[in-house]
Design a protein around this motif. Sequence first.
Motif, short mmCIF file in Angstrom:
data_model
loop_
_atom_site.label_atom_id
_atom_site.label_comp_id
_atom_site.label_asym_id
_atom_site.label_seq_id
_atom_site.Cartn_x
_atom_site.Cartn_y
_atom_site.Cartn_z
N SER A 106 -31.95 47.04 -25.02
CA SER A 106 -30.74 46.22 -25.13
C SER A 106 -29.63 46.99 -25.84
N ARG A 107 -29.98 47.70 -26.89
CA ARG A 107 -28.97 48.47 -27.62
C ARG A 107 -28.47 49.65 -26.78
N LYS A 108 -29.37 50.30 -26.05
CA LYS A 108 -28.96 51.41 -25.18
C LYS A 108 -27.99 50.94 -24.11
N LEU A 109 -28.28 49.77 -23.52
CA LEU A 109 -27.41 49.25 -22.48
C LEU A 109 -26.00 49.01 -23.01
N LEU A 110 -25.91 48.42 -24.18
CA LEU A 110 -24.59 48.15 -24.75
C LEU A 110 -23.88 49.43 -25.17
N GLU A 111 -24.62 50.36 -25.76
CA GLU A 111 -24.02 51.60 -26.25
C GLU A 111 -23.56 52.50 -25.11
N GLY A 142 -43.24 47.23 -18.74
CA GLY A 142 -44.32 47.57 -17.82
C GLY A 142 -45.53 48.15 -18.52
N THR A 143 -46.44 48.68 -17.73
CA THR A 143 -47.69 49.20 -18.28
C THR A 143 -47.46 50.47 -19.10
N PHE A 144 -46.65 51.38 -18.58
CA PHE A 144 -46.42 52.65 -19.26
C PHE A 144 -44.95 52.91 -19.58
N ALA A 145 -44.05 52.04 -19.14
CA ALA A 145 -42.63 52.24 -19.41
C ALA A 145 -41.91 50.90 -19.31
N SER A 146 -40.73 50.85 -19.90
CA SER A 146 -39.88 49.67 -19.85
C SER A 146 -38.50 50.07 -19.37
N ARG A 147 -37.79 49.09 -18.78
CA ARG A 147 -36.50 49.42 -18.16
C ARG A 147 -35.52 48.27 -18.38
N GLY A 148 -34.27 48.61 -18.57
CA GLY A 148 -33.22 47.62 -18.72
C GLY A 148 -32.07 47.91 -17.78
N ILE A 149 -31.48 46.85 -17.22
CA ILE A 149 -30.37 46.99 -16.26
C ILE A 149 -29.29 45.97 -16.60
N LEU A 150 -28.04 46.40 -16.45
CA LEU A 150 -26.88 45.52 -16.55
C LEU A 150 -26.18 45.48 -15.20
N LEU A 151 -25.88 44.27 -14.73
CA LEU A 151 -25.14 44.08 -13.48
C LEU A 151 -23.78 43.46 -13.79
#
Length: 514
Positions: free
Chosen positions: A60-65, A11-20
């Motif tokens: 991506s690494r945070k999601l896996l970790e 995004g403009t000021f932040a990024s986000r990752g989600i796993l379903l």
Amino acid sequence: MKQYFAGIDIGTFASRGILLDEDFQVVGDVSTPHGMDNPQPGWFEHDAEEVWWKDLCILSRKLLETTGIRPEQIACVGVSALGTDCLPVDGDCRPLRPAILYGIDARAGEEIQWLTDYYGPEQVQQLFGHPICSGDTATKILWIKRHEPQVYEKTSKFLTGSSYLTAKLTGEYVIDQFLAKGSFRPLYRADGAVNEQTCALYCRPDQIAEAAVSTRVVGTVTAQAARETGFAPGTPVITGTGDSTSEAISVGLVEPGTAFFQFGSSMFYYYCVDRFMDHYTSPEGNGSIKGGKDFTVPGTFCLGDGTNAAGTLTRWVRDTLYAQEYRGQLQGGENAYAVMAREAAAVAPGCDGLMMLPYIYGERSPIQDPKATGMLFGLKGSHTRAHINRAALEAVGFSVYQHLSLFTEMGVPPRSIITAGGGTKNRVWMQIICDMAGLPITIPEPYQCSAYGDAMMAAVGCGRLSGFPELRSALPRGTVLQPNMENHALYAEKYPAYRSLYLRNRDLMHQFAL
């Protein structure tokens, strides 16, 4: 082996990752902040390597970790990013300059005027579907061609955010056909093929990406990308799309008659309709709506555009009038926005005669005027910071009202409204929007965001979901706000003043614009 679906949004000021998981429940949700460069007035940029790709790798690494899920369990990856950016890259997908951001970047004003004169009004309408504006990526490409010829000559591809991320993951250069046929006009034809004739004015046909359906698996994670992201080599990756599109899908924008308003740094809307609609300019002075285009959902069409300020306006209020509260927040105190919401709720609708125009960064939809400026009107000694605070929320609300008025003028009044974005956390603001609209509005669950939409579309891409109807049925119901019709009548009475403040002061705004 249990499978999971990954979605990552920049995004403009932040990024986000989600796993379903396979039941579309959120099992991982991480985010990371970043900045935005403003090297000159009207210029807004991101370093694609240090912001876009770095954030994707972090997430991506945070999601896996954090979840303990093995990389080989990820069935498919979907990505989204700011929709109408312009990033020139070389043959190895290395950025040649910072990415020029979406319509908020107004550097190509001379190019817009030159193109308007070059084509003439009739051909502009034919090629662009609307008056040429800062949200048209072709103008940014032309700016690079004119002002940075050394960059232009080295450019292998002109990409947008999602195209760049997908290319870094897979080595394939693709763009969502919805973005291609909309934001990149007139570089693509109606069928998504490159329009070699019109493209020649801006760039070579081989310098833009192949258009593809957003949910199509276009490649797999390369060995190099696997080392950087933690994903397993060979993991399928879909085309991806713009952040507003993925967020719209995440909350259920799949049926005609549904309007979606995203309240992030800017306000972006998509309105799903059942037929193609030409560009519309209001005879009542309400502004204009860009012509429609095929939507990401097959068989539907979409009207869409954005403003230049929403969250950026409330951020300005916070930084200017609530700086002490923000400093306290940084030291562990109450969130400054929570204080602002509480104070805004205590001010009566209409702000005791105070009205604001939200054009602090110029404006895109519906007035398409990069030289427009903000305004506080009716300021009296009895007004406090709380009044200015609420006036900012109402200013964005009046912009929503203006868009809904235009839809009604066009003969397609919305039947339902869905909201999303960080602004939905402020329920006072959302109730103002609801009252302005005079219709119930649905607020999704907090996790229904662009990254969530990316993950859901990844599930479609790899076959876990059969298509968008099944995707919609899998979504949560969310929260529904009901309008206060007395407040709606008050706002309807005040709206002509909001519209007139701009129309009567437009020439003065242009004189004072830097």
